[in-house]
Design a protein around this motif. Structure first.
Motif, PDB file in Angstrom:
ATOM      1  N   ILE A  87      -0.525  -0.517   4.648  1.00  0.00           N
ATOM      2  CA  ILE A  87      -1.875  -0.157   5.081  1.00  0.00           C
ATOM      3  C   ILE A  87      -2.247  -1.029   6.276  1.00  0.00           C
ATOM      4  O   ILE A  87      -2.011  -2.235   6.265  1.00  0.00           O
ATOM      5  CB  ILE A  87      -2.899  -0.380   3.953  1.00  0.00           C
ATOM      6  N   THR A  88      -2.831  -0.423   7.302  1.00  0.00           N
ATOM      7  CA  THR A  88      -3.317  -1.211   8.431  1.00  0.00           C
ATOM      8  C   THR A  88      -4.846  -1.232   8.450  1.00  0.00           C
ATOM      9  O   THR A  88      -5.507  -0.210   8.207  1.00  0.00           O
ATOM     10  CB  THR A  88      -2.788  -0.650   9.768  1.00  0.00           C
ATOM     11  N   HIS A  89      -5.402  -2.423   8.724  1.00  0.00           N
ATOM     12  CA  HIS A  89      -6.852  -2.619   8.801  1.00  0.00           C
ATOM     13  C   HIS A  89      -7.278  -2.950  10.233  1.00  0.00           C
ATOM     14  O   HIS A  89      -8.372  -3.483  10.445  1.00  0.00           O
ATOM     15  CB  HIS A  89      -7.281  -3.763   7.879  1.00  0.00           C
ATOM     16  N   ALA A  90      -6.450  -2.660  11.200  1.00  0.00           N
ATOM     17  CA  ALA A  90      -6.689  -3.102  12.573  1.00  0.00           C
ATOM     18  C   ALA A  90      -8.011  -2.602  13.141  1.00  0.00           C
ATOM     19  O   ALA A  90      -8.653  -3.284  13.946  1.00  0.00           O
ATOM     20  CB  ALA A  90      -5.534  -2.658  13.475  1.00  0.00           C
ATOM     21  N   MET A  91      -8.449  -1.404  12.739  1.00  0.00           N
ATOM     22  CA  MET A  91      -9.670  -0.817  13.301  1.00  0.00           C
ATOM     23  C   MET A  91     -10.919  -1.124  12.480  1.00  0.00           C
ATOM     24  O   MET A  91     -12.020  -0.713  12.839  1.00  0.00           O
ATOM     25  CB  MET A  91      -9.517   0.704  13.401  1.00  0.00           C
ATOM     26  N   ALA A  92     -10.787  -1.843  11.345  1.00  0.00           N
ATOM     27  CA  ALA A  92     -11.938  -2.108  10.481  1.00  0.00           C
ATOM     28  C   ALA A  92     -12.902  -3.095  11.137  1.00  0.00           C
ATOM     29  O   ALA A  92     -12.486  -4.000  11.864  1.00  0.00           O
ATOM     30  CB  ALA A  92     -11.466  -2.644   9.142  1.00  0.00           C
ATOM     31  N   TYR A  93     -14.193  -2.920  10.875  1.00  0.00           N
ATOM     32  CA  TYR A  93     -15.194  -3.853  11.390  1.00  0.00           C
ATOM     33  C   TYR A  93     -16.296  -4.040  10.354  1.00  0.00           C
ATOM     34  O   TYR A  93     -16.358  -3.319   9.344  1.00  0.00           O
ATOM     35  CB  TYR A  93     -15.758  -3.390  12.737  1.00  0.00           C
ATOM     36  N   LYS A  94     -17.183  -5.005  10.599  1.00  0.00           N
ATOM     37  CA  LYS A  94     -18.177  -5.459   9.623  1.00  0.00           C
ATOM     38  C   LYS A  94     -19.041  -4.308   9.102  1.00  0.00           C
ATOM     39  O   LYS A  94     -19.549  -3.495   9.860  1.00  0.00           O
ATOM     40  CB  LYS A  94     -19.072  -6.521  10.256  1.00  0.00           C
ATOM     41  N   GLY A  95     -19.153  -4.244   7.766  1.00  0.00           N
ATOM     42  CA  GLY A  95     -19.995  -3.257   7.117  1.00  0.00           C
ATOM     43  C   GLY A  95     -19.301  -1.945   6.803  1.00  0.00           C
ATOM     44  O   GLY A  95     -19.915  -1.053   6.216  1.00  0.00           O
ATOM     45  N   GLN A  96     -18.054  -1.816   7.148  1.00  0.00           N
ATOM     46  CA  GLN A  96     -17.344  -0.546   6.951  1.00  0.00           C
ATOM     47  C   GLN A  96     -16.751  -0.455   5.548  1.00  0.00           C
ATOM     48  O   GLN A  96     -16.183  -1.411   5.029  1.00  0.00           O
ATOM     49  CB  GLN A  96     -16.224  -0.396   7.977  1.00  0.00           C
ATOM     50  N   LEU A  97     -16.892   0.723   4.935  1.00  0.00           N
ATOM     51  CA  LEU A  97     -16.295   1.026   3.635  1.00  0.00           C
ATOM     52  C   LEU A  97     -15.383   2.232   3.807  1.00  0.00           C
ATOM     53  O   LEU A  97     -15.818   3.265   4.333  1.00  0.00           O
ATOM     54  CB  LEU A  97     -17.375   1.327   2.605  1.00  0.00           C
ATOM     55  N   PHE A 147      -3.833  -7.891  15.388  1.00  0.00           N
ATOM     56  CA  PHE A 147      -2.904  -8.418  14.383  1.00  0.00           C
ATOM     57  C   PHE A 147      -3.639  -8.506  13.057  1.00  0.00           C
ATOM     58  O   PHE A 147      -4.872  -8.505  12.993  1.00  0.00           O
ATOM     59  CB  PHE A 147      -2.337  -9.774  14.802  1.00  0.00           C
ATOM     60  N   GLU A 148      -2.872  -8.601  11.965  1.00  0.00           N
ATOM     61  CA  GLU A 148      -3.472  -8.651  10.633  1.00  0.00           C
ATOM     62  C   GLU A 148      -2.510  -9.275   9.625  1.00  0.00           C
ATOM     63  O   GLU A 148      -1.288  -9.277   9.825  1.00  0.00           O
ATOM     64  CB  GLU A 148      -3.861  -7.252  10.170  1.00  0.00           C
ATOM     65  N   GLY A 149      -3.082  -9.801   8.557  1.00  0.00           N
ATOM     66  CA  GLY A 149      -2.307 -10.316   7.439  1.00  0.00           C
ATOM     67  C   GLY A 149      -3.009  -9.949   6.141  1.00  0.00           C
ATOM     68  O   GLY A 149      -4.239  -9.865   6.089  1.00  0.00           O
ATOM     69  N   GLN A 150      -2.253  -9.717   5.081  1.00  0.00           N
ATOM     70  CA  GLN A 150      -2.839  -9.255   3.826  1.00  0.00           C
ATOM     71  C   GLN A 150      -2.086  -9.836   2.631  1.00  0.00           C
ATOM     72  O   GLN A 150      -0.857  -9.971   2.665  1.00  0.00           O
ATOM     73  CB  GLN A 150      -2.824  -7.730   3.756  1.00  0.00           C
ATOM     74  N   TYR A 151      -2.839 -10.147   1.584  1.00  0.00           N
ATOM     75  CA  TYR A 151      -2.246 -10.588   0.316  1.00  0.00           C
ATOM     76  C   TYR A 151      -2.831  -9.729  -0.801  1.00  0.00           C
ATOM     77  O   TYR A 151      -4.038  -9.484  -0.854  1.00  0.00           O
ATOM     78  CB  TYR A 151      -2.566 -12.060   0.041  1.00  0.00           C
ATOM     79  N   SER A 152      -1.967  -9.244  -1.689  1.00  0.00           N
ATOM     80  CA  SER A 152      -2.427  -8.439  -2.822  1.00  0.00           C
ATOM     81  C   SER A 152      -1.832  -8.972  -4.111  1.00  0.00           C
ATOM     82  O   SER A 152      -0.723  -9.529  -4.132  1.00  0.00           O
ATOM     83  CB  SER A 152      -2.053  -6.968  -2.646  1.00  0.00           C
ATOM     84  N   LEU A 203      11.893  -7.270   0.619  1.00  0.00           N
ATOM     85  CA  LEU A 203      11.495  -7.424   2.012  1.00  0.00           C
ATOM     86  C   LEU A 203      11.500  -6.029   2.620  1.00  0.00           C
ATOM     87  O   LEU A 203      12.530  -5.355   2.631  1.00  0.00           O
ATOM     88  CB  LEU A 203      12.461  -8.344   2.761  1.00  0.00           C
ATOM     89  N   THR A 204      10.333  -5.585   3.122  1.00  0.00           N
ATOM     90  CA  THR A 204      10.206  -4.211   3.591  1.00  0.00           C
ATOM     91  C   THR A 204       9.573  -4.159   4.973  1.00  0.00           C
ATOM     92  O   THR A 204       8.356  -4.371   5.116  1.00  0.00           O
ATOM     93  CB  THR A 204       9.343  -3.374   2.628  1.00  0.00           C
ATOM     94  N   PRO A 205      10.354  -3.896   6.020  1.00  0.00           N
ATOM     95  CA  PRO A 205       9.762  -3.598   7.332  1.00  0.00           C
ATOM     96  C   PRO A 205       9.340  -2.133   7.388  1.00  0.00           C
ATOM     97  O   PRO A 205      10.040  -1.256   6.891  1.00  0.00           O
ATOM     98  CB  PRO A 205      10.907  -3.889   8.300  1.00  0.00           C
ATOM     99  N   SER A 206       8.182  -1.867   7.979  1.00  0.00           N
ATOM    100  CA  SER A 206       7.645  -0.509   8.057  1.00  0.00           C
ATOM    101  C   SER A 206       7.066  -0.248   9.430  1.00  0.00           C
ATOM    102  O   SER A 206       6.585  -1.164  10.122  1.00  0.00           O
ATOM    103  CB  SER A 206       6.552  -0.281   7.010  1.00  0.00           C
ATOM    104  N   LEU A 207       7.080   1.011   9.814  1.00  0.00           N
ATOM    105  CA  LEU A 207       6.380   1.488  11.006  1.00  0.00           C
ATOM    106  C   LEU A 207       5.285   2.445  10.566  1.00  0.00           C
ATOM    107  O   LEU A 207       5.521   3.335   9.746  1.00  0.00           O
ATOM    108  CB  LEU A 207       7.349   2.196  11.956  1.00  0.00           C
ATOM    109  N   ILE A 208       4.075   2.247  11.091  1.00  0.00           N
ATOM    110  CA  ILE A 208       2.931   3.083  10.752  1.00  0.00           C
ATOM    111  C   ILE A 208       2.434   3.766  12.025  1.00  0.00           C
ATOM    112  O   ILE A 208       2.209   3.101  13.042  1.00  0.00           O
ATOM    113  CB  ILE A 208       1.788   2.264  10.128  1.00  0.00           C
ATOM    114  N   PHE A 209       2.282   5.068  11.948  1.00  0.00           N
ATOM    115  CA  PHE A 209       1.729   5.836  13.066  1.00  0.00           C
ATOM    116  C   PHE A 209       0.384   6.401  12.605  1.00  0.00           C
ATOM    117  O   PHE A 209       0.309   7.122  11.610  1.00  0.00           O
ATOM    118  CB  PHE A 209       2.678   6.965  13.458  1.00  0.00           C
TER     119      PHE A 209
END
Length: 321
Positions: A45-55, A155-160, A263-269
């Protein structure tokens, strides 16, 4: 003459023992490759376009191409009726539902639920025809940091962190027929059987990514992301519903070596519409470690549909509007 026969018999016995051991070792390695397919899929999942207040709400569907998972060889398998096919196929599906909220400018939190199913194989053991299947469900929470560093890059980083339940199931149909061996079985009597191992899972993932996207003139319509995920799953709390099961060897391995790493490299379009909706298409290659040995076993492909419920625009609304 007697000594010659003894020597021949000894040589034959030595060959058979060595050949059997080699076959078992070879089978064991191939089995490990197939067992690694039990590791949960982590949909990127990419969150690159997310901004404050968005759900945002996400719906996802993933498929994995991997070898089918053979049961352990044993006395209950008759070679004459062993029809298991291990050719690679798109037999593992993964559906997910998630919600992500961005309370601060660069921080997003998420909750997700996913379900995974793998049709592992089919085999015939007279007079019972067995189908092998694995499935699990996983509930996870996540936190992500994301930031743009130009008009075209982020850029982004995520932990789940997640917990789930799974099972290794074998369902059988017992068929009795007068001409089973020669033509086709005539089902004069059918009984359903199901035996399984159930277990619990602790799952965690750490991922990082970099995105490039079209500028504001095109309203970030197209976006490409490279994502790298490191995953860890620990299996525990095994419950054996039946002591005699075609999954016995798999269950024993998971109990004796409960930690699986990937270890999983992925490409997201990604295609971003100006309002409400985005679609993310991804492909990936999962490399899994069992017993400290890496096994590259599968490709994954999927789609994520994202709906912006709050702050529906792809760009933040100007303060003076």
């Amino acid at each position: 003459m007697r000594n010659t026969l003894k020597a021949i018999a000894l040589c034959a016995l030595t060959y058979l023992i060595g050949h059997t051991a080699t076959a078992q070792d070879s089978w064991s390695r191939e089995a490990m490759v197939r067992y690694s397919a039990l590791h949960p899929i982590q949909a990127p999942i990419t969150h690159a376009m997310a901004y404050k207040g968005q759900l945002r709400a996400h719906l996802g569907l993933e498929a994995m191409r991997s070898k089918k998972i053979a049961p352990a060889p044993g006395n209950y398998i008759s070679p004459s009726f062993f029809t298991y096919n291990e050719d690679p196929y798109w037999g593992q599906s993964h559906a997910s539902l998630a919600a992500y909220y961005t309370p601060w400018e660069h921080i997003s939190f998420g909750l997700s639920f996913s379900a995974n199913n793998l049709d592992a194989g089919v085999e015939s053991i007279h007079p019972t025809v067995w189908t092998l299947n694995t499935e699990h469900s996983l509930a996870s929470t996540s936190a992500a940091y994301h930031a743009k560093f130009s008009e075209y890059f982020a850029f982004e980083g995520q932990y789940s962190l997640g917990f789930g339940k799974g099972k290794l199931a074998a369902s059988g149909l017992e068929i009795t027929g007068a001409i089973w061996y020669y033509i086709i079985p005539i089902p004069t009597g059918v009984k359903r059987h199901q035996i399984e191992h159930s277990y619990s899972m602790f799952n965690q993932n750490l991922s990082g990514g970099i995105s490039v996207y079209t500028g504001k003139r095109l309203k970030h319509l197209f976006q490409g992301t490279f994502m790298l995920n490191i995953g860890h799953t620990r299996y525990f709390n095994f419950n054996h519903d039946n002591s005699t099961t075609l999954w016995a060897d798999v269950a024993q391995r998971l109990q004796s070596n409960p930690n699986v790493f990937s270890l999983t490299p992925s490409l997201i379009f990604t295609v971003n519409t100006p309002n409400v909706f985005s679609a993310q298409f991804n492909i990936g290659r999962q490399l899994t470690w069992l017993d400290g040995t890496p096994y590259s076993h599968t490709f994954s492909a999927g789609v994520q549909l994202s709906f912006r419920i709050l702050k529906k625009r792809i760009f933040p609304k100007p303060e003076n509007e």
